[in-house]
Design a protein around this motif. Structure first.
Motif, PDB file in Angstrom:
ATOM      1  N   SER A 251       1.000  -1.162  -0.102  1.00  0.00           N
ATOM      2  CA  SER A 251      -0.500  -0.046   0.364  1.00  0.00           C
ATOM      3  C   SER A 251       0.724   1.332   0.077  1.00  0.00           C
ATOM      4  CB  SER A 251      -0.614  -0.405   1.245  1.00  0.00           C
ATOM      5  OG  SER A 251      -1.612   1.224   1.052  1.00  0.00           O
ATOM      6  N   ILE A 252       1.591   1.060   0.791  1.00  0.00           N
ATOM      7  CA  ILE A 252       2.970   2.531   0.396  1.00  0.00           C
ATOM      8  C   ILE A 252       3.299   3.149  -0.243  1.00  0.00           C
ATOM      9  CG2 ILE A 252       4.615   2.936   1.517  1.00  0.00           C
ATOM     10  CD1 ILE A 252       3.779   1.933   4.502  1.00  0.00           C
ATOM     11  N   LEU A 253       4.424   2.037  -1.149  1.00  0.00           N
ATOM     12  CA  LEU A 253       4.628   1.679  -2.473  1.00  0.00           C
ATOM     13  C   LEU A 253       3.580   1.930  -3.672  1.00  0.00           C
ATOM     14  CD1 LEU A 253       6.423  -1.534  -1.610  1.00  0.00           C
ATOM     15  CD2 LEU A 253       8.005   0.668  -2.207  1.00  0.00           C
ATOM     16  N   PHE A 254       2.277   1.078  -3.693  1.00  0.00           N
ATOM     17  CA  PHE A 254       1.451   2.233  -3.849  1.00  0.00           C
ATOM     18  C   PHE A 254       1.361   3.580  -4.370  1.00  0.00           C
ATOM     19  CE2 PHE A 254      -2.872   2.830  -5.991  1.00  0.00           C
ATOM     20  CZ  PHE A 254      -2.572   2.418  -7.510  1.00  0.00           C
ATOM     21  N   GLN A 255       0.610   3.805  -3.061  1.00  0.00           N
ATOM     22  CA  GLN A 255       0.757   5.287  -2.960  1.00  0.00           C
ATOM     23  C   GLN A 255       1.826   6.439  -3.127  1.00  0.00           C
ATOM     24  OE1 GLN A 255      -2.340   6.547   0.512  1.00  0.00           O
ATOM     25  NE2 GLN A 255      -1.647   4.215   1.331  1.00  0.00           N
TER      26      GLN A 255
END
Length: 416
Positions: A251-255
C-alpha cells in the motif's frame, strides 16, 4: 374440545404478531434510523432544528456487528432521537455511495459515525472502540455524540487545535482519520510528517500503535516511519503477521508510486521502491513491471535519456513483452524523451517486437503502431528512406486493420 382447539389456534395465530410488536417496541427504544438519502436527512434536520447522524457499517465487520445492538439500546435512543435525524448505511449500498459522492468522503475504517449540521456540512466523525461491557459501550457512543454537539470538541475544530499546538497522540490520530475521510491530502501529509517526527524509538515504531499509524496514515516511502518499516520487515512480520505486513508495504509503495507527488519522484527513489517491493517478496520481474514506466518518467525529468534507454534495454531483455507493451513504451520514448539519443535502440526494439508477431497478427492495430513509432525513430536519425518505408508499412497495416488512418497518413507526409 372444539372450543379449546379454537382458543389455542387463536393464540398460535396471535403469537407471532405479539412477538413482532414486542420486538418492534424494543427496537423503537433505540436510535430511530431512517432509510433516506443524505439530502432528505439534512432537510428534515433543518426543519426540526436537529443535526444529522449517519452510521456507516460494513457487512461482515465484527466491530460493526458489536456496535449494532448498542445503537438499539433505550439509553442511546433517548439521547440521539431528540437531537439527531439518523440513518445507517451499509458501506457498499447506493445510499452510502451517494453520500461519498455528494460529500466527497473516503471511508478509512469501519464502523464510522458521521455527524452533519443542518446545512449538510460534516462537523464530526468518530470510530467507536469496542468496550468490555454494554454500559461502557453505550457511554463510548454517547461520548462521540456529545463531542459532535460541542463546537470545541468536533473534529471540524481540529485544524485550529493543531495550529494552536495540540500534539496529543490520540488527537493526532483522530485528526489524521478526519483528513483522510475528507480527502485533505495536504494536511494528511503534514500529519504523516508529524508522526514521523514523533515515532523515532524502535519500541514505539514496532508496537501496535506504531504499526497502526504506519498502516493507516503513512503513504510516503520517504517518511521515516516507512523507511524503518522496510528496513525491519522481518520484525513486523513476526509481531504483526506476514499478510498484514505485505499488505501495508504494498500500500505504501503503490501510493508513493501513483499518488499526488509521484510526478516529482527521483529515479533513485523509484529504484529504491522497486528494491523494497522485492524485499516484500514480490518477484523481481513483477516488481520491474510495476515500476518501469515510473523509472522512465523520472529519467526523462532528469534529462537522462541514456539511463532511460539502458533501463528499458535491460527490462525488455529480461521480461516478456506483448506487442501492445512495446507499442506503448516506444511511443512513450518518442513523445517524452528530452533528446534523440535513444532512437537507434528504438529501431532495434521494434525489430525485436516485430519478430514475435505471429502470421495471424501481422495486420493488428498495435503492429501498425510499431511501424509508425519505428518510422519516427528513423526520422530522428535522419534515415528518411527507412523512415518512409516504415511509415508506408504502418499505413498499409492500419488500412487492413480498418483503423482510422489520419495519424498514419500524417506520418507518411513527413517524408514528402
Amino acid at each position: 374440545m372444539v372450543s379449546f382447539f379454537n382458543k389455542n389456534i387463536r393464540l398460535l395465530l396471535l403469537m407471532p404478531l405479539a412477538i413482532l410488536i414486542l420486538n418492534f417496541g424494543v427496537r423503537a427504544q433505540g436510535i430511530q434510523f431512517q432509510e433516506e438519502d443524505i439530502d432528505l436527512l439534512v432537510a428534515k434536520a433543518k426543519k426540526e432544528g436537529k443535526l444529522v447522524f449517519v452510521e456507516i457499517y460494513l457487512n461482515g465487520c465484527p466491530h460493526c456487528e458489536a456496535l449494532a445492538p448498542v445503537l438499539e439500546e433505550k439509553k442511546a435512543g433517548d439521547f440521539f432521537n431528540p437531537k439527531f435525524v439518523s440513518a445507517k448505511y451499509e458501506a457498499n449500498a447506493s445510499l452510502s455511495k451517494a453520500l461519498q459522492e455528494k460529500k466527497k468522503l473516503h471511508y478509512p475504517e469501519f464502523p464510522l459515525l458521521f455527524f452533519f449540521n443542518a446545512d449538510g456540512t460534516l462537523i464530526h466523525q468518530a470510530t467507536p472502540s469496542d468496550q468490555p461491557t454494554r454500559p461502557e459501550f453505550i457511554e463510548e457512543v454517547l461520548r462521540h455524540a456529545n463531542d459532535a454537539l460541542s463546537p470545541a470538541t468536533r473534529t471540524s475544530s481540529y485544524a485550529a487545535r493543531y495550529q494552536q499546538g495540540d500534539r496529543n497522540l490520540d488527537f493526532l490520530i483522530n485528526y489524521a482519520k478526519y483528513t483522510k475521510t475528507t480527502r485533505d491530502t495536504l494536511q494528511s501529509t503534514v500529519l504523516a510528517d508529524e508522526f514521523g517526527r514523533t515515532f523515532t524509538k524502535p519500541t514505539d515504531l514496532e508496537n501496535p500503535y506504531g504499526f497502526y499509524i504506519i498502516s493507516r496514515f503513512i503513504s510516503d516511502f520517504n517518511n521515516p516511519m516507512a523507511q524503518y518499516f522496510f528496513q525491519h520487515l522481518d520484525t513486523y512480520r513476526s509481531q504483526h503477521g506476514a499478510r498484514e505486513t505485505q499488505q501495508e508495504g504494498e500500500s505504501i509503495l503503490f501510493q508513493s508510486l501513483y499518488g499526488k507527488n509521484s510526478d516529482a519522484l527521483l529515479s533513485s527513489e523509484v529504484v529504491a521502491m522497486r528494491k523494497a517491493m522485492e524485499s516484500l517478496g514480490v518477484a523481481p520481474n513483477v516488481a520491474a513491471m510495476r515500476t518501469i514506466l515510473k523509472e522512465l518518467e523520472a529519467y526523462f525529468r532528469e534529462k537522462n535519456t541514456t539511463a532511460a534507454t539502458a533501463r528499458f534495454d535491460e527490462y525488455q531483455a529480461d521480461n516478456f513483452l506483448r506487442t501492445t507493451d512495446y507499442a506503448y513504451i516506444l511511443r512513450f520514448f518518442n513523445e517524452k524523451a528530452p533528446d534523440n539519443s535513444y532512437a537507434e535502440k528504438l529501431v532495434a526494439w521494434t525489430d525485436k517486437a516485430l519478430k514475435t508477431v505471429r502470421p495471424d497478427e501481422v495486420n493488428k492495430p498495435e503492429v501498425a503502431e510499431l511501424h509508425r513509432e519505428q518510422s519516427e525513430a528513423y526520422l530522428k536519425l535522419g534515415k528518411k528512406v527507412e523512415g518512409k518505408a516504415a511509415a508506408e508499412k504502418a499505413l498499409t497495416v492500419a488500412k487492413t486493420a480498418k483503423e482510422k488512418t489520419e495519424v498514419y497518413e500524417k506520418q507518411v507526409a513527413k517524408f514528402k
